[in-house]
Scaffold this motif. Structure first.
Motif, PDB file in Angstrom:
ATOM      1  N   ARG A   7       0.810  -1.311  -0.016  1.00 28.77           N
ATOM      2  CA  ARG A   7      -0.085  -0.013   0.073  1.00 28.77           C
ATOM      3  C   ARG A   7       0.758   1.196  -0.131  1.00 28.77           C
ATOM      4  O   ARG A   7       0.504   2.217   0.455  1.00 28.77           O
ATOM      5  CB  ARG A   7      -0.685   0.052   1.127  1.00 28.77           C
ATOM      6  N   ILE A   8       1.819   1.097  -0.581  1.00 31.08           N
ATOM      7  CA  ILE A   8       2.858   2.243  -0.211  1.00 31.08           C
ATOM      8  C   ILE A   8       2.445   3.545  -1.032  1.00 31.08           C
ATOM      9  O   ILE A   8       2.782   4.784  -0.802  1.00 31.08           O
ATOM     10  CB  ILE A   8       4.368   1.757  -1.170  1.00 31.08           C
ATOM     11  N   ASP A   9       1.624   3.308  -2.142  1.00 31.12           N
ATOM     12  CA  ASP A   9       1.024   4.621  -2.743  1.00 31.12           C
ATOM     13  C   ASP A   9       0.178   5.362  -1.747  1.00 31.12           C
ATOM     14  O   ASP A   9       0.228   6.487  -1.714  1.00 31.12           O
ATOM     15  CB  ASP A   9       0.031   4.192  -3.983  1.00 31.12           C
ATOM     16  N   GLN A  10      -0.509   4.828  -0.759  1.00 32.79           N
ATOM     17  CA  GLN A  10      -1.235   5.412   0.250  1.00 32.79           C
ATOM     18  C   GLN A  10      -0.369   6.178   1.339  1.00 32.79           C
ATOM     19  O   GLN A  10      -0.694   7.204   1.871  1.00 32.79           O
ATOM     20  CB  GLN A  10      -2.249   4.355   0.930  1.00 32.79           C
TER      21      GLN A  10
ATOM     22  N   LEU B 105      10.043   2.203  -0.093  1.00 27.49           N
ATOM     23  CA  LEU B 105      10.398   2.428  -1.407  1.00 27.49           C
ATOM     24  C   LEU B 105      11.528   1.836  -1.930  1.00 27.49           C
ATOM     25  O   LEU B 105      11.466   1.239  -2.828  1.00 27.49           O
ATOM     26  CB  LEU B 105      10.215   3.800  -1.837  1.00 27.49           C
ATOM     27  N   VAL B 106      12.770   1.962  -1.071  1.00 29.65           N
ATOM     28  CA  VAL B 106      13.782   1.708  -1.353  1.00 29.65           C
ATOM     29  C   VAL B 106      13.986  -0.065  -0.955  1.00 29.65           C
ATOM     30  O   VAL B 106      14.523  -0.859  -2.106  1.00 29.65           O
ATOM     31  CB  VAL B 106      15.001   2.289  -0.597  1.00 29.65           C
ATOM     32  N   LYS B 107      13.382  -0.459  -0.275  1.00 29.64           N
ATOM     33  CA  LYS B 107      13.180  -2.153   0.068  1.00 29.64           C
ATOM     34  C   LYS B 107      12.317  -2.696  -1.169  1.00 29.64           C
ATOM     35  O   LYS B 107      12.920  -3.738  -1.308  1.00 29.64           O
ATOM     36  CB  LYS B 107      12.526  -2.171   1.435  1.00 29.64           C
ATOM     37  N   ILE B 108      11.539  -1.817  -1.570  1.00 30.32           N
ATOM     38  CA  ILE B 108      10.871  -2.581  -2.757  1.00 30.32           C
ATOM     39  C   ILE B 108      11.842  -2.601  -4.007  1.00 30.32           C
ATOM     40  O   ILE B 108      11.830  -3.786  -4.685  1.00 30.32           O
ATOM     41  CB  ILE B 108       9.489  -1.736  -3.223  1.00 30.32           C
TER      42      ILE B 108
ATOM     43  N   GLU C 177      12.216  -0.087 -10.333  1.00 30.59           N
ATOM     44  CA  GLU C 177      12.521   1.297 -11.173  1.00 30.59           C
ATOM     45  C   GLU C 177      11.341   2.179 -10.782  1.00 30.59           C
ATOM     46  O   GLU C 177      11.640   3.391 -10.469  1.00 30.59           O
ATOM     47  CB  GLU C 177      12.378   0.827 -12.708  1.00 30.59           C
ATOM     48  N   GLU C 178      10.143   1.779 -10.607  1.00 29.34           N
ATOM     49  CA  GLU C 178       8.958   2.623 -10.372  1.00 29.34           C
ATOM     50  C   GLU C 178       9.003   3.142  -8.957  1.00 29.34           C
ATOM     51  O   GLU C 178       8.833   4.320  -8.646  1.00 29.34           O
ATOM     52  CB  GLU C 178       7.619   1.741 -10.523  1.00 29.34           C
ATOM     53  N   SER C 179       9.382   2.065  -7.751  1.00 25.81           N
ATOM     54  CA  SER C 179       9.305   2.728  -6.489  1.00 25.81           C
ATOM     55  C   SER C 179      10.524   3.689  -6.351  1.00 25.81           C
ATOM     56  O   SER C 179      10.568   4.673  -5.444  1.00 25.81           O
ATOM     57  CB  SER C 179       9.612   1.577  -5.590  1.00 25.81           C
TER      58      SER C 179
END
Length: 337
Positions: free
Chosen positions: A230-233, A274-277, A280-282
């Motif tokens: 749910r990183i977008d949220q 985001l870095v753990k994901i 390229e998108e994160s």
């Protein structure tokens, strides 16, 4: 008027909501319990109705279409009849003795006409499955047992954020602040605490472990895998926090320092995830988030100067490995998910 409203947002909470409700019922008729059934599809609504029927002077049930945690909190605040307002998640609970002590102090303050905007207590990370607990208190930061202002606050450590779990707001002040949470969005508890802060003029801290914050369900919103999904949220909440206040215009230095620290902490959490994901998108989203803050150069300078946020912007492979390491160590030390 009731002394305190405790809003309990409930979504498919049939397996654990009764523990939360029972720990609030001990407060007696001075406490209004609002059970917000947020479009549940299990027995949540039925259980809530049974408590309203059994305790009509204490419990009120509100059934609504699903609006998410933020929408349920908004409903609770709109419907609250108490002088003070607190949110209790349906999988968490209050310590009985601490709750009774808090109510005694609130009664005394009300009788002496010494209302405060924010009442603070400790909270406990309760990892029931691992039989581990960690209490987060503020005795080294806040005066204990009397009314004070931001200018009496000392430096908050990284582990000492004011969270929804530790806060009781004066209802009238919270409404006046204009705080409205986004619907169908997770992690809005950060907005619940952060957005009203400039409206808080008086505070009171009581050194008791009131709120037990359950940690351990795999589907819990703070579970790391769930947060990454749910990183977008999480990023949306970060942007809303950036938009909420121009921190360069807050002249109360201790308040400004705390809000900068809080914003920086949430930015670092998002950046680390985001870095753990590590896609390229994160990584692009990570850069866009920092670019969003840079639209206010003064705020960007403040956050970089007073927090560890420069770490979150490192782009080299070694730098990103370091970010992951710091996040993992903080996660283990503070036990936040």
């Amino acid at each position: 008027m009731k002394l305190l409203t405790v809003a309990i947002p409930c979504y498919n909470s049939q397996d654990y909501m009764e523990t939360a409700i029972r720990t609030v019922l001990v407060g007696g008729e001075d406490v209004e319990i609002l059970l917000i059934d947020d479009g549940s599809t299990d027995r949540t609504g039925e259980i809530a109705d049974s408590y309203e029927k059994k305790y009509p002077d204490q419990v009120r049930v509100i059934h609504q279409e699903n609006k998410g945690h933020g929408g349920a909190v908004n409903t609770g605040l709109r419907e609250a009849g108490g002088r003070y307002f607190k949110v209790l998640d349906s999988d968490d609970w209050f310590d009985r003795e601490a709750f009774l002590q808090v109510l005694d102090v609130l009664r005394e303050m009300t009788a002496n006409r010494k209302a405060v905007d924010m009442f603070l207590c400790n909270y406990v990370y309760d990892k029931v499955n691992d039989h581990k607990k960690k209490s987060i208190g503020y005795t080294n930061v806040l005066p204990v047992g009397h009314v004070f202002t931001w200018r009496h606050c000392k430096h908050f450590k990284m582990s000492q954020n004011i969270l929804m779990h530790s806060v009781i707001y004066r209802t009238k002040m919270l409404r006046h602040s204009g705080m409205v949470l986004p619907e169908h969005t997770f992690y809005v508890d950060n907005l619940f605490v952060y957005n009203p802060l400039p409206h808080v003029k008086t505070l009171y801290y009581m050194d008791v472990d009131l709120y037990h914050y359950f940690i351990g369900r795999e589907d819990q919103s703070v579970n790391e895998k769930v947060m990454m999904g749910r990183i977008d949220q999480q990023v949306l909440v970060n942007r809303l926090m950036i938009d909420a206040h121009d921190l360069t215009k807050i002249k109360n230095e201790p308040l400004q320092n705390y809000m900068v620290k809080y914003l920086g902490m949430i930015l670092l959490v998002s950046t680390s995830l985001l870095v753990k994901i590590d896609s390229e998108e994160s990584l692009k989203t990570r850069d866009e988030l920092w670019d969003y803050l840079k639209r206010n150069p003064g705020m960007y300078k403040l956050v970089n100067k007073r927090t560890w946020c420069k770490l979150g912007q490192m782009r080299s492979g070694a730098g990103q490995s370091f970010i992951r390491l710091v996040y993992t160590l903080a996660q283990k030390f503070f036990g936040f998910n």
